[in-house]
Design a protein around this motif. Sequence first.
Motif, short mmCIF file in Angstrom:
data_model
loop_
_atom_site.label_atom_id
_atom_site.label_comp_id
_atom_site.label_asym_id
_atom_site.label_seq_id
_atom_site.Cartn_x
_atom_site.Cartn_y
_atom_site.Cartn_z
N UNK A 232 -3.86 -6.30 2.70
CA UNK A 232 -2.48 -7.31 2.45
C UNK A 232 -2.60 -7.91 1.00
N UNK A 233 -3.84 -8.22 0.69
CA UNK A 233 -4.06 -8.93 -0.57
C UNK A 233 -3.73 -7.88 -1.72
N UNK A 234 -3.92 -6.65 -1.62
CA UNK A 234 -3.73 -5.68 -2.57
C UNK A 234 -2.37 -5.01 -2.67
N UNK A 235 -1.55 -5.26 -1.52
CA UNK A 235 -0.27 -4.62 -1.09
C UNK A 235 0.68 -5.61 -1.35
N UNK A 236 1.80 -5.26 -2.48
CA UNK A 236 2.89 -5.86 -2.61
C UNK A 236 3.92 -5.16 -1.97
N UNK A 237 5.04 -5.56 -1.50
CA UNK A 237 6.17 -5.07 -0.75
C UNK A 237 6.71 -4.13 -1.91
N UNK A 243 3.08 2.15 -1.10
CA UNK A 243 3.71 3.46 -1.15
C UNK A 243 2.59 4.37 -0.64
N UNK A 244 1.44 3.98 -1.19
CA UNK A 244 0.00 4.92 -0.79
C UNK A 244 -0.29 4.73 0.67
N UNK A 253 -3.90 8.64 9.01
CA UNK A 253 -5.19 8.81 8.81
C UNK A 253 -6.20 8.06 9.80
N UNK A 254 -5.88 6.88 10.43
CA UNK A 254 -6.54 6.21 11.56
C UNK A 254 -6.89 7.34 12.59
#
Length: 276
Positions: A232-237, A243-244, A253-254
């Motif tokens: 979440x720290x790396x991911x901006x809405x 997107x990735x 992927x999980x």
Amino acid sequence: MKSIRDTQIRFIGAGNMATSLISGLLNKVFNTAHIKATNPNYNQREYIRKQYNIQVFDDNNEHFGWPDVVVMAVKPQVMKTALTEIRDNIHHTQPLVVSVAAGITTAQMQDWLQQPTAIIRTMPNTPAAIGQGAIGMFANPHVTDTQRQMCEQMMDAMGTSVWVTKETDMDIVTALSGSGPAYFFTFIKAMQNAAEELGLSPENARLLTQQTAVGASLLAERSDLSMAELIDQVTSPQGTTHAAITRFHELNIEDIVKQAVTAACQRSAELSADSN
């Protein structure tokens, strides 16, 4: 308890995993005079002799001496043959027997040795060569507290070690950390290839991908946050990371990772059955 520096170790088998362990020990605490190894391949023996300055032989019983620890670093398919070959020396010297072979159980090893023996089954991984190994361990009932400490000191010289209480958990350890470096290398390779195809130079793609992997791993190790919180720290809405990650989820992927680790775990259990 004897100092770890004074522990006499014999490696039966000196392939990739054994050399990783030997390198890790020598980098940290060990004296070259206290390690001896055997390998049937002349070129491999010469490489180890020159690289690590230890004695290497082609005969598993030659200069066996009085080891404190015998590390069985042979392929699972030849473990029975190797143990049978050195059985008399094991009976005579009563060392701790440490296995790094995937799938082979302590019960199988004891059966092939034909008498109660102190055996610790371990599963190191190749980063042990640079002191960054992740190592699982299981001890059979004949292992003393002193021997447990001795093995733990050896393994901790090569990274981080953990004990499991159920031997069946070693199949999971094998699938997770034993085989795990190859999973990360595969992901790193895929990221690097993608960057090159998008137009980045091979050198820049390699450096940025590898440093990103190192940095992310160290951040995860040193942070108190969960993996979800770090993501979440790396991911901006609606940003690039979003997107990735969204595409990863669409490709499930999980589930892919779960299936891969499960396949490795099942193969570890099969190796035991194949060796009977």
